[in-house]
Design an enzyme around this catalytic site. Structure first.
Site, PDB file in Angstrom:
ATOM      1  CB  VAL A  96      -0.941   0.013   1.219  1.00  0.00           C
ATOM      2  CG1 VAL A  96      -1.802   1.275   1.193  1.00  0.00           C
ATOM      3  CG2 VAL A  96      -1.828  -1.235   1.244  1.00  0.00           C
ATOM      4  CG  HIS A 100       1.405   1.409   6.026  1.00  0.00           C
ATOM      5  ND1 HIS A 100       1.489   1.671   4.669  1.00  0.00           N
ATOM      6  CD2 HIS A 100       1.729   0.110   6.179  1.00  0.00           C
ATOM      7  CE1 HIS A 100       1.830   0.574   4.041  1.00  0.00           C
ATOM      8  NE2 HIS A 100       2.003  -0.399   4.936  1.00  0.00           N
ATOM      9  CG  HIS A 102       3.214  -2.995   9.426  1.00  0.00           C
ATOM     10  ND1 HIS A 102       2.241  -3.853   8.971  1.00  0.00           N
ATOM     11  CD2 HIS A 102       3.736  -2.410   8.320  1.00  0.00           C
ATOM     12  CE1 HIS A 102       2.181  -3.798   7.653  1.00  0.00           C
ATOM     13  NE2 HIS A 102       3.090  -2.928   7.229  1.00  0.00           N
TER      14      HIS A 102
HETATM   15  P1  5GP Z   1       2.630  -3.178   3.565  1.00  0.00           P
HETATM   16  O1  5GP Z   1       2.820  -4.560   3.021  1.00  0.00           O
HETATM   17  O2  5GP Z   1       2.332  -2.166   2.476  1.00  0.00           O
HETATM   18  O3  5GP Z   1       3.704  -2.739   4.493  1.00  0.00           O
HETATM   19  O4  5GP Z   1       1.339  -3.284   4.500  1.00  0.00           O
HETATM   20  C1  5GP Z   1       0.044  -3.106   4.044  1.00  0.00           C
HETATM   21  C2  5GP Z   1      -0.854  -3.740   5.073  1.00  0.00           C
HETATM   22  O5  5GP Z   1      -2.164  -3.288   4.849  1.00  0.00           O
HETATM   23  C3  5GP Z   1      -0.881  -5.259   5.013  1.00  0.00           C
HETATM   24  O6  5GP Z   1      -0.447  -5.800   6.260  1.00  0.00           O
HETATM   25  C4  5GP Z   1      -2.340  -5.574   4.710  1.00  0.00           C
HETATM   26  O7  5GP Z   1      -2.813  -6.721   5.385  1.00  0.00           O
HETATM   27  C5  5GP Z   1      -3.056  -4.319   5.146  1.00  0.00           C
HETATM   28  N1  5GP Z   1      -4.276  -4.048   4.416  1.00  0.00           N
HETATM   29  C6  5GP Z   1      -4.431  -4.089   3.066  1.00  0.00           C
HETATM   30  N2  5GP Z   1      -5.694  -3.761   2.728  1.00  0.00           N
HETATM   31  C7  5GP Z   1      -6.337  -3.484   3.906  1.00  0.00           C
HETATM   32  C8  5GP Z   1      -7.686  -3.078   4.213  1.00  0.00           C
HETATM   33  O8  5GP Z   1      -8.533  -2.913   3.342  1.00  0.00           O
HETATM   34  N3  5GP Z   1      -7.980  -2.907   5.522  1.00  0.00           N
HETATM   35  C9  5GP Z   1      -7.058  -3.078   6.524  1.00  0.00           C
HETATM   36  N4  5GP Z   1      -7.464  -2.863   7.787  1.00  0.00           N
HETATM   37  N5  5GP Z   1      -5.783  -3.454   6.263  1.00  0.00           N
HETATM   38  C10 5GP Z   1      -5.431  -3.661   4.966  1.00  0.00           C
END
Ligand code: 5GP
Length: 116
Positions: A96, A100, A102
């Site tokens: 995404v 953000h 985590h």
């Molecule tokens: P990244 O991989 O970009 O660091 O983390 C993106 C996070 O967003 C992932 O852990 C994924 O599970 C979470 N995520 C993706 N789509 C959604 C959504 O629609 N709602 C929520 N609450 N989390 C999401």
């Protein structure tokens, strides 16, 4: 700057389990938790990746981290421990493209950083 799922959550166009919000950021539970506690802290300012945050906006990142620590204290796991992670681009698995942080907690998390 693309419109992401997190922007839709911010605008309340997509539901999320929101645990905290203020004028700077929003925090909600990850839809696919990787630990018993998995909360995402998202700033209201737009940056696709950490690479796009200029030095003068370092406070934006600081607020995500201190909000995560406050949440850990409020929920009683600050002392037992937690991990904060920010993935940047392909090799880290960023999916995404709105930055953000985590927050992972609730179990012994083991090691990390090895190739997939
Ligand atoms: P990244 O991989 O970009 O660091 O983390 C993106 C996070 O967003 C992932 O852990 C994924 O599970 C979470 N995520 C993706 N789509 C959604 C959504 O629609 N709602 C929520 N609450 N989390 C999401």
């Amino acid at each position: 700057m693309p419109d992401t799922i997190f922007h839709k959550i911010l605008r309340r166009e997509v539901p999320a389990d929101i645990v905290y919000e203020d004028e700077h950021l929003i925090a909600f539970r990850d839809i696919a938790p990787q630990a018993p506690v998995h909360v995402l802290f998202v700033p209201k300012r737009d940056y696709a990746t950490l690479n796009d945050v200029p030095e003068e906006d370092a406070v934006v990142i600081g607020r995500l981290a201190t909000a995560a620590a406050r949440y850990a204290k409020a929920r009683g796991f600050a002392e037992s421990g937690y991990r904060i992670v920010m993935n940047c681009n392909h090799d880290a698995g960023q999916t995404v493209f709105q930055i953000h942080l985590h927050l992972l907690a609730g179990a012994h998390l083991g090691r990390f950083g090895t190739p997939a």
